[in-house]
Design a protein around this motif. Sequence first.
Motif, PDB file in Angstrom:
ATOM      1  N   SER A 212       0.853  -1.190   0.000  1.00 36.05           N
ATOM      2  CA  SER A 212       0.000   0.000   0.000  1.00 36.05           C
ATOM      3  C   SER A 212       0.888   1.238   0.000  1.00 36.05           C
ATOM      4  O   SER A 212       1.553   1.539   0.988  1.00 36.05           O
ATOM      5  CB  SER A 212      -0.908   0.021   1.234  1.00 36.05           C
ATOM      6  N   MET A 213       0.907   1.969  -1.127  1.00 37.03           N
ATOM      7  CA  MET A 213       1.774   3.129  -1.236  1.00 37.03           C
ATOM      8  C   MET A 213       1.370   4.226  -0.260  1.00 37.03           C
ATOM      9  O   MET A 213       2.202   4.996   0.215  1.00 37.03           O
ATOM     10  CB  MET A 213       1.749   3.660  -2.668  1.00 37.03           C
ATOM     11  N   THR A 214       0.085   4.306   0.044  1.00 38.12           N
ATOM     12  CA  THR A 214      -0.375   5.307   1.001  1.00 38.12           C
ATOM     13  C   THR A 214       0.236   5.067   2.370  1.00 38.12           C
ATOM     14  O   THR A 214       0.775   5.972   3.007  1.00 38.12           O
ATOM     15  CB  THR A 214      -1.908   5.293   1.100  1.00 38.12           C
ATOM     16  N   ARG A 215       0.179   3.812   2.828  1.00 41.98           N
ATOM     17  CA  ARG A 215       0.714   3.494   4.153  1.00 41.98           C
ATOM     18  C   ARG A 215       2.237   3.557   4.175  1.00 41.98           C
ATOM     19  O   ARG A 215       2.830   3.982   5.172  1.00 41.98           O
ATOM     20  CB  ARG A 215       0.219   2.120   4.601  1.00 41.98           C
ATOM     21  N   VAL A 216       2.885   3.128   3.070  1.00 39.52           N
ATOM     22  CA  VAL A 216       4.346   3.209   3.017  1.00 39.52           C
ATOM     23  C   VAL A 216       4.797   4.664   3.051  1.00 39.52           C
ATOM     24  O   VAL A 216       5.786   5.002   3.714  1.00 39.52           O
ATOM     25  CB  VAL A 216       4.883   2.501   1.757  1.00 39.52           C
ATOM     26  N   ALA A 217       4.081   5.527   2.348  1.00 36.30           N
ATOM     27  CA  ALA A 217       4.428   6.950   2.364  1.00 36.30           C
ATOM     28  C   ALA A 217       4.326   7.518   3.773  1.00 36.30           C
ATOM     29  O   ALA A 217       5.193   8.273   4.225  1.00 36.30           O
ATOM     30  CB  ALA A 217       3.519   7.723   1.403  1.00 36.30           C
ATOM     31  N   GLU A 218       3.271   7.136   4.477  1.00 35.60           N
ATOM     32  CA  GLU A 218       3.109   7.599   5.854  1.00 35.60           C
ATOM     33  C   GLU A 218       4.209   7.038   6.751  1.00 35.60           C
ATOM     34  O   GLU A 218       4.761   7.750   7.592  1.00 35.60           O
ATOM     35  CB  GLU A 218       1.730   7.180   6.376  1.00 35.60           C
ATOM     36  N   ARG A 219       4.520   5.764   6.563  1.00 38.74           N
ATOM     37  CA  ARG A 219       5.504   5.104   7.410  1.00 38.74           C
ATOM     38  C   ARG A 219       6.908   5.685   7.215  1.00 38.74           C
ATOM     39  O   ARG A 219       7.663   5.843   8.171  1.00 38.74           O
ATOM     40  CB  ARG A 219       5.515   3.601   7.104  1.00 38.74           C
ATOM     41  N   THR A 220       7.250   6.006   5.953  1.00 40.08           N
ATOM     42  CA  THR A 220       8.601   6.476   5.649  1.00 40.08           C
ATOM     43  C   THR A 220       8.729   7.993   5.671  1.00 40.08           C
ATOM     44  O   THR A 220       9.839   8.526   5.569  1.00 40.08           O
ATOM     45  CB  THR A 220       9.040   5.974   4.263  1.00 40.08           C
ATOM     46  N   GLY A 221       7.591   8.692   5.792  1.00 41.03           N
ATOM     47  CA  GLY A 221       7.637  10.147   5.858  1.00 41.03           C
ATOM     48  C   GLY A 221       7.880  10.815   4.520  1.00 41.03           C
ATOM     49  O   GLY A 221       8.341  11.964   4.469  1.00 41.03           O
ATOM     50  N   LEU A 222       7.541  10.129   3.419  1.00 44.14           N
ATOM     51  CA  LEU A 222       7.729  10.684   2.082  1.00 44.14           C
ATOM     52  C   LEU A 222       6.396  11.036   1.450  1.00 44.14           C
ATOM     53  O   LEU A 222       5.402  10.325   1.642  1.00 44.14           O
ATOM     54  CB  LEU A 222       8.442   9.679   1.169  1.00 44.14           C
ATOM     55  N   GLU A 223       6.383  12.114   0.686  1.00 48.66           N
ATOM     56  CA  GLU A 223       5.224  12.425  -0.144  1.00 48.66           C
ATOM     57  C   GLU A 223       5.159  11.366  -1.230  1.00 48.66           C
ATOM     58  O   GLU A 223       6.170  10.878  -1.714  1.00 48.66           O
ATOM     59  CB  GLU A 223       5.387  13.825  -0.740  1.00 48.66           C
ATOM     60  N   ARG A 224       3.946  10.968  -1.654  1.00 50.88           N
ATOM     61  CA  ARG A 224       3.788   9.808  -2.529  1.00 50.88           C
ATOM     62  C   ARG A 224       4.523   9.955  -3.856  1.00 50.88           C
ATOM     63  O   ARG A 224       5.084   8.997  -4.376  1.00 50.88           O
ATOM     64  CB  ARG A 224       2.308   9.535  -2.781  1.00 50.88           C
ATOM     65  N   THR A 225       4.517  11.153  -4.417  1.00 53.14           N
ATOM     66  CA  THR A 225       5.211  11.354  -5.687  1.00 53.14           C
ATOM     67  C   THR A 225       6.698  11.081  -5.535  1.00 53.14           C
ATOM     68  O   THR A 225       7.319  10.412  -6.363  1.00 53.14           O
ATOM     69  CB  THR A 225       4.990  12.783  -6.201  1.00 53.14           C
ATOM     70  N   HIS A 226       7.291  11.576  -4.449  1.00 58.90           N
ATOM     71  CA  HIS A 226       8.705  11.320  -4.195  1.00 58.90           C
ATOM     72  C   HIS A 226       8.952   9.832  -3.956  1.00 58.90           C
ATOM     73  O   HIS A 226       9.991   9.297  -4.351  1.00 58.90           O
ATOM     74  CB  HIS A 226       9.175  12.127  -2.984  1.00 58.90           C
ATOM     75  N   LEU A 227       8.002   9.183  -3.318  1.00 59.54           N
ATOM     76  CA  LEU A 227       8.141   7.757  -3.056  1.00 59.54           C
ATOM     77  C   LEU A 227       8.166   6.970  -4.367  1.00 59.54           C
ATOM     78  O   LEU A 227       9.001   6.076  -4.551  1.00 59.54           O
ATOM     79  CB  LEU A 227       7.003   7.270  -2.165  1.00 59.54           C
ATOM     80  N   TYR A 228       7.257   7.285  -5.297  1.00 65.19           N
ATOM     81  CA  TYR A 228       7.262   6.621  -6.603  1.00 65.19           C
ATOM     82  C   TYR A 228       8.607   6.804  -7.300  1.00 65.19           C
ATOM     83  O   TYR A 228       9.184   5.877  -7.856  1.00 65.19           O
ATOM     84  CB  TYR A 228       6.153   7.181  -7.493  1.00 65.19           C
ATOM     85  N   ARG A 229       9.105   8.030  -7.277  1.00 71.92           N
ATOM     86  CA  ARG A 229      10.358   8.328  -7.958  1.00 71.92           C
ATOM     87  C   ARG A 229      11.520   7.554  -7.321  1.00 71.92           C
ATOM     88  O   ARG A 229      12.385   7.010  -8.021  1.00 71.92           O
ATOM     89  CB  ARG A 229      10.625   9.829  -7.908  1.00 71.92           C
ATOM     90  N   LYS A 230      11.551   7.510  -6.005  1.00 67.87           N
ATOM     91  CA  LYS A 230      12.621   6.813  -5.306  1.00 67.87           C
ATOM     92  C   LYS A 230      12.589   5.319  -5.615  1.00 67.87           C
ATOM     93  O   LYS A 230      13.630   4.702  -5.872  1.00 67.87           O
ATOM     94  CB  LYS A 230      12.498   7.061  -3.801  1.00 67.87           C
ATOM     95  N   LEU A 231      11.404   4.710  -5.617  1.00 69.26           N
ATOM     96  CA  LEU A 231      11.296   3.286  -5.883  1.00 69.26           C
ATOM     97  C   LEU A 231      11.722   2.956  -7.309  1.00 69.26           C
ATOM     98  O   LEU A 231      12.382   1.936  -7.551  1.00 69.26           O
ATOM     99  CB  LEU A 231       9.865   2.811  -5.634  1.00 69.26           C
ATOM    100  N   LYS A 232      11.360   3.813  -8.255  1.00 68.15           N
ATOM    101  CA  LYS A 232      11.778   3.579  -9.643  1.00 68.15           C
ATOM    102  C   LYS A 232      13.281   3.727  -9.777  1.00 68.15           C
ATOM    103  O   LYS A 232      13.928   2.985 -10.515  1.00 68.15           O
ATOM    104  CB  LYS A 232      11.046   4.543 -10.591  1.00 68.15           C
ATOM    105  N   GLN A 233      13.869   4.689  -9.041  1.00 67.91           N
ATOM    106  CA  GLN A 233      15.314   4.877  -9.072  1.00 67.91           C
ATOM    107  C   GLN A 233      16.030   3.626  -8.562  1.00 67.91           C
ATOM    108  O   GLN A 233      17.058   3.213  -9.105  1.00 67.91           O
ATOM    109  CB  GLN A 233      15.705   6.076  -8.224  1.00 67.91           C
TER     110      GLN A 233
END
Length: 249
Positions: A212-233
């Motif tokens: 769940s990207m929503t929960r992972v974003a909350e857990r890691t303290g990242l905004e979802r767009t940044h989270l997508y970019r980081k995971l793709k990187q």
Amino acid sequence: MANILVVDDEIGIRELLSEILNDEGHTVLLAENAQQARQVRANETLDLVLLDIWMPDTDGVTLLKEWAANSLLTMPVIMMSGHATIDTAVQATRIGAMDFLEKPIALQKLLKAVQAGLNRNKPAPLSTVLGSGLTLAASNPSHHAPTISQMMASPAPAAAPTVDSSHTVTQLVTNLVQVGSQNVPLDQPLREARDEFERVYFEYHLARENYSMTRVAERTGLERTHLYRKLKQLGIELGKSARRAQNAA
């Protein structure tokens, strides 16, 4: 939740939209041209279509007109284009498109348009060209929301748990030796060690939160767009395929 068809001749756009919409809980069907879109439309019950205007065989407006003429426009259709004129957008909405998204598409606008489409009881032309938040090519672009093209480009540094280059080997040993049940080798350059730590870190939280990207974003303290970019990187696989791999492990 919903069956959504993405029709776009650019593989990068199809893949990224699929990842985002899959994470929202939708079933995503893909077509790279009008012929494939016709086949999917004939075989599946669709709740929404994201339709690119400029395609090599038949353009999106012509396909939209074809569906409307044959009483096949039974689902909301959101047009997408990076080169469409205002006249093209007006024509599409008069035929029956419910919205128009200008490429590069801002993530927030995409999710908002998709939700609006799924909330509609039936597809219908917009009463006015600029009604219901319609975005035309002449509109002012958002100065805040990151775009899909930006997400696909080289990611900017995000506020992920990283190790600054000034950290010493001792600090690496203290902070990065173990994440969950996996060890991070320290006999490698700092950049590689940091990337491996981040990869293990995010894989740990993705598995913990059932992708769940929503929960992972909350857990890691990242905004979802940044989270997508980081995971793709980091080359971390997203979506249903990743869930299946995790469940099979």
